[in-house]
Design an enzyme around this catalytic site. Structure first.
Site, PDB file in Angstrom:
ATOM      1  N   THR A  24      16.325  -7.199 -61.511  1.00 42.31           N
ATOM      2  CA  THR A  24      16.994  -6.731 -62.729  1.00 42.31           C
ATOM      3  C   THR A  24      16.228  -7.095 -63.992  1.00 42.31           C
ATOM      4  O   THR A  24      16.158  -6.308 -64.939  1.00 42.31           O
ATOM      5  CB  THR A  24      18.418  -7.332 -62.775  1.00 42.31           C
ATOM      6  OG1 THR A  24      19.158  -6.771 -61.702  1.00 42.31           O
ATOM      7  CG2 THR A  24      19.113  -7.054 -64.079  1.00 42.31           C
ATOM      8  N   SER A  84      15.094  -7.580 -54.872  1.00 41.79           N
ATOM      9  CA  SER A  84      14.825  -8.848 -54.184  1.00 41.79           C
ATOM     10  C   SER A  84      15.321  -8.864 -52.755  1.00 41.79           C
ATOM     11  O   SER A  84      14.857  -9.663 -51.943  1.00 41.79           O
ATOM     12  CB  SER A  84      15.412 -10.020 -54.970  1.00 41.79           C
ATOM     13  OG  SER A  84      16.819 -10.023 -54.909  1.00 41.79           O
TER      14      SER A  84
END
Ligand code: DAS
Length: 338
Positions: free
Chosen positions: A18, A64
């Site tokens: 993000t 991730s």
């Protein structure tokens, strides 16, 4: 500021997430995806100029949940090379979804006292109140602080400093998502200063960053009314180990017990708790499927490591060639906190 006479040298590795996610101007989709690299992240925070001498290294560009142990091993090798060349701290920017696992893996694979600080963001750069720039600044302030030496790998978000070994993501969108339920944060960042209130016990081995094939370890969370079908498949599917998140202090339905006992005779099976804090018990309950029963049948006590952390440790140990008795010994000593 660092307290060193020369500015500290900090390497900033970007892996996506993000903190690096923006919209594609060519696309009609309103969604964001990882696009910014370490150089752009650093350039967006002018205050970093006074915090440390920075080297920006774009390392991966992904969500991730898509990272693997091979990526983190490669990162641990790069960080170790930089430390040998005189870099005083490392910062890793990545998606928050897997930070509780990647930071713990890094803590096991990077040797020495120099700080490794993992950070990310909960609000992407296109949103009001984006937290990435403040988190990156705080991470660099921690990585360049002599106070952070000897802490091992830490996670810094929302001005809190958490030990990789205990930190958990606890909320899908809040900037204060990271907590360490078993001990709280080690410290905090205030007015640019790194404050350390607690130092964690360091009783885990260092594992050389992996190069070969990395074995798969399964994670099974026990649930109401579950039978043994999943556990029976684990060895057939080629898993090299299993972590069980039991009910409460480490309990499973009685009908899972024979399959777990058989499996524990074939591959290491670690018993943890699905509660998310405290530690798996060892000697309180004595019913079929209790912690006493399961440990007596060859399961390995997971101590205060939760399922995700125990799976990271077991994966790295097995990849490093550890036998079941080596694994048992590492988990035994990890559980001894004093
Ligand atoms: N949830 C996003 C983040 O917090 C995406 C990811 O983990 O890559 O960064």
């Amino acid at each position: 500021m660092t307290g060193h006479s020369h500015p500290a040298k900090v390497a900033v590795f970007s892996l996506g997430g993000t903190i690096a996610s923006t919209k594609d101007p060519q696309s009609a989709s309103g969604g964001v995806a990882p696009r910014l690299g370490a150089g752009e992240l650093v350039a967006a925070v002018p205050q970093l100029e006074h915090a440390a001498e920075l080297e920006a290294i774009p390392f991966r560009q992904t969500a991730s949940g898509d990272l693997g142990f091979d990526d983190i091993s490669a990162l641990a090798r790069e960080i170790t090379l930089r430390f040998k060349a005189g870099t005083s701290g490392a910062v890793v920017t990545q998606g928050t979804d897997s930070i509780e696992e990647t930071s713990f893996a890094l803590s096991l694979m990077v040797e020495g006292p120099r700080p490794v600080v993992v950070t990310g963001a909960m609000r992407n750069p296109t949103l009001a109140g984006a937290d990435g720039p403040a988190n990156l600044l705080a991470a660099v302030q921690v990585a360049s602080s002599p106070a952070a030496e000897g802490l091992g790998t830490v996670v810094v978000l929302n001005d809190e400093i958490h030990a990789a070994r205990y930190v958990k993501k606890t909320h899908t969108s809040s900037p204060s998502t990271f907590h360490s339920p078993n001990g709280g944060p080690l410290g905090w960042v205030v007015e640019g200063r790194c404050r350390i209130a607690l130092r964690p016990v360091q009783n885990l081995p260092t594992i050389t960053p992996l190069t070969g094939e990395i074995p798969q370890v399964a994670l099974v969370r026990t649930a109401l009314g579950e039978d043994s079908r999943m556990v029976e498949q684990i060895a057939h599917l080629g898993f090299a180990g299993l972590v069980v998140e039991g009910f409460g202090g480490g309990h499973v339905p009685a009908r899972m017990v024979p399959a777990l006992e058989t499996l524990a005779g074939q591959i290491p099976v670690v018993l943890t708790s699905r509660t998310g804090s405290g530690e798996a018990l060892k000697e309180t309950y004595d019913f079929h499927g209790s912690e006493r029963d399961l440990l007596g049948r060859g399961l390995i006590h997971g101590g205060s490591l939760d399922g995700l952390k125990a799976r990271v440790l077991l994966t790295l140990l097995l990849a490093d060639g550890a036998s079941t008795s080596d694994v048992t010994e590492v988990f035994r000593s990890a559980a001894e906190l004093g």
